[in-house]
Motif scaffolding. Structure first.
Motif, short mmCIF file in Angstrom:
data_model
loop_
_atom_site.label_atom_id
_atom_site.label_comp_id
_atom_site.label_asym_id
_atom_site.label_seq_id
_atom_site.Cartn_x
_atom_site.Cartn_y
_atom_site.Cartn_z
N LYS A 102 0.82 -1.21 0.00
CA LYS A 102 0.00 0.00 0.00
C LYS A 102 0.86 1.27 0.00
O LYS A 102 0.34 2.37 -0.06
N GLY A 103 2.19 1.09 0.10
CA GLY A 103 3.08 2.23 0.13
C GLY A 103 3.39 2.76 1.51
O GLY A 103 4.05 3.79 1.64
N ASP A 104 2.95 2.07 2.55
CA ASP A 104 3.19 2.52 3.93
C ASP A 104 4.50 1.93 4.45
O ASP A 104 4.54 1.13 5.39
N TYR A 105 5.61 2.35 3.85
CA TYR A 105 6.91 1.74 4.14
C TYR A 105 7.42 2.07 5.54
O TYR A 105 7.94 1.22 6.25
N VAL B 116 1.06 12.32 -8.37
CA VAL B 116 -0.27 11.79 -8.08
C VAL B 116 -0.46 11.52 -6.59
O VAL B 116 -1.59 11.44 -6.12
N GLU B 117 0.63 11.38 -5.85
CA GLU B 117 0.50 11.20 -4.40
C GLU B 117 1.80 11.59 -3.71
O GLU B 117 2.89 11.31 -4.19
N TRP B 118 1.65 12.26 -2.58
CA TRP B 118 2.79 12.64 -1.76
C TRP B 118 2.33 12.61 -0.31
O TRP B 118 1.52 13.43 0.12
N CYS B 119 2.82 11.64 0.43
CA CYS B 119 2.43 11.50 1.82
C CYS B 119 3.67 11.19 2.65
O CYS B 119 4.80 11.25 2.16
N ASN B 120 3.48 10.81 3.88
CA ASN B 120 4.58 10.58 4.80
C ASN B 120 5.48 9.42 4.36
O ASN B 120 6.68 9.40 4.66
N ASP B 121 4.91 8.46 3.64
CA ASP B 121 5.65 7.24 3.30
C ASP B 121 6.16 7.17 1.86
O ASP B 121 7.09 6.42 1.58
N ARG B 122 5.53 7.89 0.96
CA ARG B 122 5.91 7.72 -0.44
C ARG B 122 5.61 8.97 -1.26
O ARG B 122 4.81 9.82 -0.87
N PHE B 123 6.29 9.02 -2.39
CA PHE B 123 6.08 10.07 -3.39
C PHE B 123 5.89 9.35 -4.72
O PHE B 123 6.75 8.59 -5.16
N ALA C 156 9.87 5.36 -2.15
CA ALA C 156 9.56 5.04 -0.76
C ALA C 156 10.40 5.94 0.14
O ALA C 156 11.63 5.91 0.09
N LEU C 157 9.73 6.74 0.96
CA LEU C 157 10.42 7.64 1.88
C LEU C 157 10.64 6.89 3.19
O LEU C 157 9.78 6.84 4.06
N MET C 158 11.80 6.26 3.30
CA MET C 158 12.09 5.34 4.40
C MET C 158 12.64 6.07 5.61
O MET C 158 13.27 7.13 5.49
N PRO C 159 12.46 5.49 6.80
CA PRO C 159 13.11 6.07 7.99
C PRO C 159 14.63 5.92 7.88
O PRO C 159 15.12 4.95 7.27
N GLU C 160 15.37 6.87 8.41
CA GLU C 160 16.83 6.86 8.28
C GLU C 160 17.45 5.57 8.80
O GLU C 160 18.39 5.04 8.22
N GLU C 161 16.90 5.05 9.91
CA GLU C 161 17.49 3.85 10.50
C GLU C 161 17.33 2.63 9.61
O GLU C 161 18.06 1.64 9.75
#
Length: 605
Positions: free
Chosen positions: A90-93, A296-303, A324-329
């Motif tokens: 779902k893109g919630d990485y 088409v989408e830009w949220c906390n988890d993905r662009f 996927a906009l992943m956490p640094e760790e």
């Protein structure tokens, strides 16, 4: 992950204490309520729902104070993996990694999840509802996209992303060092470079359907004037005139022979006047340009972007890009992941890469440097102290100790053909003498870092501790770049610049509001540098302009306003079937040119 699944994991962790599946546990309703942070009534409701879902079995105790019996039916690891995978699809990485980190302390499960991502990230042909293949590129990044508004761009990654969505009036070819057509197909300037005229292409449309006109270009230029980070590019503009919708005339208060290069920068990307005027906040959240891809989408988890089918320079081969906009760790959890080999990654150093993958390397057109904040009191006000630090640094040892993509000591912004053969000015004996001469009394130096430079900063901290210099590392990455209050409280700032081969990239270090280098300079040095920039802009010959800019760089180095530390290499790993991958001057690939060669074609002899 839905709320019910989270309740199950909370109970499993707190009541079950990681109990063996199907083992009976005695528990009171009050204990359930405490574990779920709710009332006993709500706890009973949750239990009923978990029973209905087949996640637990429950035998209620009879009478007040009697214990009940709980059995966990779903095994924890398979359940966590299933939920993490569902989130990723779902893109919630970020949530997927957070789930694994919160409810499972063993790294083996995270390793298996990362291996699953090997088949999720990368280049794939997804099937649409009509069974048509959609060429999709998915890849992770470990830094946020700070802004997609061209007027606010500071970072190289943001500038790269802006170029995928927006068009510029002109383009600059960094290989040939020539300005080429963009939205404008032709242009001319007067004899003293104070008046520029641009002729726009017909039929270029923004992603919302309206045709781009000269009025949009005028609005773009006027919007970034004043206190905007990129306002320095338009400070000399005194008049912008539009004629017949496709002709634009710009008058400057003084000569600027590289003004057309300004107009090719990401910061000068053309925005739609109607949308920005209607709701600027909404435009920043859902940017609309006329470039090769639309958001088409830009949220906390993905662009997520899809190809613009009507792009005036030809439709992209890719249909869809999911970042996927992943956490640094998560970066340290995925060092062996194959999807990291597909794309450029500044921290990627594989000892045994996949033999099928082809690797290319090149030097980054920039450097890591440390700017001394000479607008703040402290030991750095002494030239002897700054020079001592420069001589004690030992750049070659720095590179040898940390390795990776750190390759050569730096003596300026850009690497040259001589860079691999140059020796650094390292002299511990003279450095110690200068440190004594400076009168340094052990006062701690605050070293601020923006971005992923913690490893470098702590090496510097340990190195100078050997000579009695106390360095306190402060990670200010959570603050917005350009935050003057945060910058002003630091004694020095460690960061990287990407200069490429364009003079404009170098000039912005001296004139851009909020720029680390400019904001750290004393007034006299800042004014001197700005005067040199003005002289450079008048030069007809590029050689003369380069010579003037080198004067500024030389003085910065000789007076130790900054310490040029090292140059890095860029790495790209791609599968032979992935074509069109080439790093641009920002260290990223232009997505428009990437395409996938059919494996079926490769098998034909």
């Amino acid at each position: 992950m839905n709320a019910l699944a989270e309740k199950y994991l909370m109970l499993l962790n707190k009541i079950g204490n990681n109990a063996v599946t199907h083992a009976e546990i005695e528990v009171t309703t009050e204990e359930l309520a405490n574990a779920l942070y709710c009332s006993t009534r709500n706890a009973k409701m949750v239990v009923r729902k978990l029973v209905d879902e087949g996640l637990i079995s429950w035998v209620a105790g009879r009478g007040r104070g009697n214990v009940s019996r709980l059995v966990f039916l779903a095994e924890k690891e398979p359940l966590l993996m299933e939920w993490a995978q569902d989130m990723s699809r779902k893109g919630d990485y970020k949530q997927a990694f957070e789930l694994l980190k919160t409810y499972h302390s063993q790294s083996a499960l995270i390793d298996r999840f990362v291996q699953w991502l090997n088949g999720h990230f990368g280049y794939a042909a997804d099937l649409a509802g009509n069974s048509q293949a959609i060429d999709t590129l998915r890849f992770p990044v470990y830094r946020p996209i700070v802004t997609m508004d061209p007027a606010d761009v500071y970072c190289a990654f943001d500038a790269h992303m802006v170029r995928q969505v927006f068009d510029q009036l002109l383009q600059y070819d960094y290989a040939s060092r020539r300005v080429t057509p963009g939205v404008a197909h032709a242009w001319e300037m007067n004899a003293d470079a104070t008046e520029w005229t641009f002729h726009l292409r017909k039929g270029i449309r923004f992603h919302h359907g309206r045709e781009l006109t000269a009025d949009d270009v005028k609005f773009t230029l006027e919007r970034i004037r004043g206190d905007q980070p990129v306002g320095w590019m338009t400070k000399d503009v005194i008049l912008v005139e539009c004629h017949d919708g496709r002709t634009l005339r710009i008058k400057l208060s003084r000569p600027n022979r590289i003004f057309h290069r300004y107009l090719s920068s990401a910061a000068m990307s053309i925005v739609p006047r109607d949308l920005v005027m209607k709701d600027e906040s909404l435009f920043r959240e859902r940017p609309v340009g006329s470039g090769p891809f639309r958001v088409v989408e830009w949220c906390n988890d993905r662009f997520e972007m899809v190809a613009n089918p009507d792009y005036h320079q030809g439709r992209a081969h890719l249909d869809r890009i999911v970042i996927a906009l992943m956490p640094e760790e998560a970066e340290s959890m995925s060092l062996g992941a194959h999807w990291k080999q597909l794309l450029y990654d500044n921290t990627l150093h594989l000892k045994h890469p996949d033999p099928e993958l082809m690797a290319t390397y090149e030097l980054s057109n920039g450097c890591m440097l440390m700017s001394w904040n000479l607008r703040k009191n402290g030991p750095q006000q002494s030239f002897a102290f700054r020079h001592a630090i420069d001589l004690l640094l030992n750049r070659k040892r720095f590179i040898r100790d940390l390795g990776g993509n750190r390759v050569y000591p730096a003596q300026g912004f850009r690497p040259t053909e001589q860079t691999p053969y140059l020796d650094e000015e390292h002299d511990e004996e003279e450095g110690i003498r200068l440190l004594r001469e400076s009168g340094y009394d052990g006062t701690p130096i605050t070293l601020s870092i923006f971005g992923s430079h913690e490893t470098d900063a702590h090496w510097i901290e340990r190195r100078f501790a050997e000579f009695g210099v106390s360095v306190v590392v402060r990670n200010d990455s959570k603050y917005k770049i350009g935050d003057l209050e945060t910058m002003e409280s630091a004694d020095c700032i460690l960061y990287e610049v990407v200069i490429a081969s364009d003079d404009v990239c170098e000039i912005e270090n001296y004139v851009q509001s909020g720029n680390f280098l400019k904001e750290c300079l004393q007034d006299d040095m800042r004014l001197w540098a700005e005067g040199k920039v003005e002289s450079a802009l008048v030069c007809e010959r590029s050689e003369d302009r380069t010579a003037i800019l080198k004067e500024i760089e030389d003085r910065l180095r000789e007076e130790c306003h900054v310490l040029f530390i090292l140059h890095k290499k860029l790495s790209t790993y791609v599968h032979p079937t992935v074509k069109g991958v080439q790093l641009n001057y920002l260290g990223w690939m232009d997505f428009k040119d990437i395409w996938l060669e059919s494996r079926a074609m490769n098998s034909v002899e």
